[in-house]
Design an enzyme around this catalytic site. Structure first.
Site, PDB file in Angstrom:
ATOM      1  N   ASP A  63      37.888  45.937  45.365  1.00 31.69           N
ATOM      2  CA  ASP A  63      36.826  46.758  44.145  1.00 31.69           C
ATOM      3  C   ASP A  63      38.527  48.369  42.884  1.00 31.69           C
ATOM      4  O   ASP A  63      38.738  48.417  44.175  1.00 31.69           O
ATOM      5  CB  ASP A  63      35.377  48.030  44.532  1.00 31.69           C
ATOM      6  CG  ASP A  63      35.170  48.094  42.682  1.00 31.69           C
ATOM      7  OD1 ASP A  63      34.777  47.283  41.780  1.00 31.69           O
ATOM      8  OD2 ASP A  63      33.585  48.432  42.599  1.00 31.69           O
TER       9      ASP A  63
ATOM     10  N   ASN B 149      30.215  38.172  37.228  1.00 31.76           N
ATOM     11  CA  ASN B 149      31.495  38.350  37.211  1.00 31.76           C
ATOM     12  C   ASN B 149      31.775  37.862  35.431  1.00 31.76           C
ATOM     13  O   ASN B 149      32.684  37.671  34.697  1.00 31.76           O
ATOM     14  CB  ASN B 149      32.421  38.220  37.665  1.00 31.76           C
ATOM     15  CG  ASN B 149      32.617  39.214  38.988  1.00 31.76           C
ATOM     16  OD1 ASN B 149      33.260  38.864  39.971  1.00 31.76           O
ATOM     17  ND2 ASN B 149      32.441  40.521  38.106  1.00 31.76           N
TER      18      ASN B 149
HETATM   19  C1  FPP Z   1      37.005  43.738  41.429  1.00 34.03           C
HETATM   20  O1  FPP Z   1      37.246  45.188  40.680  1.00 34.03           O
HETATM   21  C2  FPP Z   1      37.786  43.270  40.956  1.00 34.03           C
HETATM   22  C3  FPP Z   1      37.475  41.634  41.076  1.00 34.03           C
HETATM   23  C4  FPP Z   1      36.286  40.957  40.574  1.00 34.03           C
HETATM   24  C5  FPP Z   1      38.753  40.439  40.895  1.00 34.03           C
HETATM   25  C6  FPP Z   1      40.099  40.603  42.714  1.00 34.03           C
HETATM   26  C7  FPP Z   1      40.839  38.757  42.142  1.00 34.03           C
HETATM   27  C8  FPP Z   1      41.525  39.391  42.795  1.00 34.03           C
HETATM   28  C9  FPP Z   1      42.383  40.545  43.950  1.00 34.03           C
HETATM   29  C10 FPP Z   1      42.592  38.625  41.968  1.00 34.03           C
HETATM   30  C11 FPP Z   1      43.302  37.693  43.108  1.00 34.03           C
HETATM   31  C12 FPP Z   1      42.573  37.189  44.494  1.00 34.03           C
HETATM   32  C13 FPP Z   1      42.916  36.615  45.179  1.00 34.03           C
HETATM   33  C14 FPP Z   1      41.853  36.079  46.461  1.00 34.03           C
HETATM   34  C15 FPP Z   1      43.831  35.117  45.198  1.00 34.03           C
HETATM   35  P1  FPP Z   1      37.236  45.453  39.588  1.00 34.03           P
HETATM   36  O2  FPP Z   1      37.506  44.874  38.182  1.00 34.03           O
HETATM   37  O3  FPP Z   1      35.580  44.979  39.730  1.00 34.03           O
HETATM   38  O4  FPP Z   1      37.219  46.821  38.713  1.00 34.03           O
HETATM   39  P2  FPP Z   1      36.882  48.146  38.096  1.00 34.03           P
HETATM   40  O5  FPP Z   1      35.572  48.462  39.085  1.00 34.03           O
HETATM   41  O6  FPP Z   1      37.844  49.345  38.453  1.00 34.03           O
HETATM   42  O7  FPP Z   1      36.690  47.811  36.988  1.00 34.03           O
END
Ligand code: FPP
Length: 248
Positions: free
Chosen positions: A21, A69
Site C-alpha cells: 500500500d 480496485n
Molecule cells: C496500493 O497502493 C497498490 C496497488 C493497488 C497495486 C500494487 C501494484 C504494484 C506494486 C504493481 C506491480 C505488481 C506486481 C505484482 C507486478 P495505492 O494505489 O492504494 O496507494 P495509496 O493508498 O497511496 O493511494
C-alpha cells in the site's frame, strides 16, 4: 551489518503475505500521477521476492489488485493491468533463474483477456520451479473467495457428495484459493494503514500482523528482514498459555 544476519533461519515464516500500500501517496510526493507510484512499486515487488526466496521462505503472497480496485478510475485500472502483464512477462526469465513458481489467487477470469492469457502463460512457464511460490492476489477479496467456496460446498451437499455434518475447517480450507498453501504466519502492510482490507480473512486467523509506515515503492530487503525479526521476537501461543509453550 544487515538485519539478515540476525534472522534465525530455522524459525522463518513459511508463508508471508503483504498488503502493498501507498503507491499513490508515494507518487503524489513527486507531483506525479498514481501510476508512477505503481511503476516504482515493481522494484519493491522484486526486492521482496528476491529476499524472501534467498532466505528460504516457501510462499510469498502479494495483494496486487483487489475486487474493489475495479472501482478505481478506468485510466488507472487499465494502466495497472498493463503494468502487471508487462512486469509478469518481463520477469519470467528471472523467476525461472531463481527457481520461483508463479501462482495467482482471485477471480482471475475477470481480468482483461490479454492479462488473463499472459498470466496463465507465466504460471505455466514457471510451474516446475521449487524454491518459492510467488502468489499474486489479483481481482481477489476474501469475501469473494469465501462466497465462492460456500457455493461450491453447497452444490456438493446438494449432489450428496458431502454430508453437512462432515463440513469442518479442513474442508473449508480445501475449497479456498489457497488450498495448496499453508496459512500465512506473517502479514505485512505498508503505508501506515492499520486495516486488513478484505485480504485472506480466513487464512490469517493466527498470523502475526506487522505494520510499517514505509510506502510500498520504498520497501526494500532490509524492511522485509526487519518484519521477520519482529515476527521472530514474538511469542506465538495459538490460544495456549506462555507456560504451555515454554514447556512443550
Ligand atoms: C496500493 O497502493 C497498490 C496497488 C493497488 C497495486 C500494487 C501494484 C504494484 C506494486 C504493481 C506491480 C505488481 C506486481 C505484482 C507486478 P495505492 O494505489 O492504494 O496507494 P495509496 O493508498 O497511496 O493511494
Amino acid at each position: 551489518m544487515s538485519k539478515k544476519d540476525l534472522i534465525d533461519i530455522k524459525r522463518l515464516p513459511k508463508h508471508i503475505a503483504i498488503i502493498m500500500d501507498g503507491n499513490g501517496r508515494w507518487a503524489k510526493q513527486f507531483g506525479k500521477m498514481r501510476i508512477f507510484g505503481h511503476q516504482n512499486g515493481v522494484k519493491a515487488v522484486r526486492e521482496a521476492s528476491e529476499s524472501a526466496a534467498e532466505l528460504g521462505v516457501e510462499f510469498l503472497t502479494l495483494y496486487a489488485f483487489s475486487t474493489e480496485n475495479w472501482n478505481r478510475p478506468k485510466k488507472e485500472v487499465d494502466a495497472l493491468m498493463k503494468l502487471l502483464v508487462e512486469t509478469i512477462d518481463k520477469e519470467v526469465p528471472t523467476l525461472n533463474k531463481n527457481d520461483i513458481k508463479l501462482q495467482a489467487i482471485g477471480n482471475i477470469k475477470s481480468l482483461p483477456e490479454n492479462s488473463y492469457k499472459q498470466l496463465n502463460k507465466a504460471i505455466e512457464e514457471t510451474k516446475n520451479n521449487k524454491r518459492m511460490t510467488l502468489n499474486l492476489a489479483l481481482s481477489y477479496s476474501s469475501r469473494w473467495e469465501l462466497t465462492d467456496a460456500i457455493q461450491e460446498i453447497a452444490m456438493k451437499v446438494k449432489k450428496g457428495e458431502i454430508q453437512p455434518e462432515n463440513i469442518n475447517q479442513d474442508l473449508i480450507s480445501s475449497h479456498l484459493e489457497t488450498a495448496n498453501m499453508p496459512d500465512p504466519e506473517l502479514l505485512i502492510r505498508t503505508s501506515g494503514e492499520y486495516r486488513i482490507s478484505n485480504f485472506l480473512l480466513w487464512q490469517i486467523a493466527y498470523a502475526e500482523l506487522y505494520f510499517t509506515d514505509k510506502l510500498w515503492p520504498d520497501f526494500r530487503k532490509e524492511d522485509l528482514y526487519e518484519a521477520i525479526l519482529d515476527f521472530q521476537n514474538r511469542e506465538r501461543r495459538f490460544g495456549k498459555t506462555s507456560e504451555q509453550i515454554l514447556n512443550a
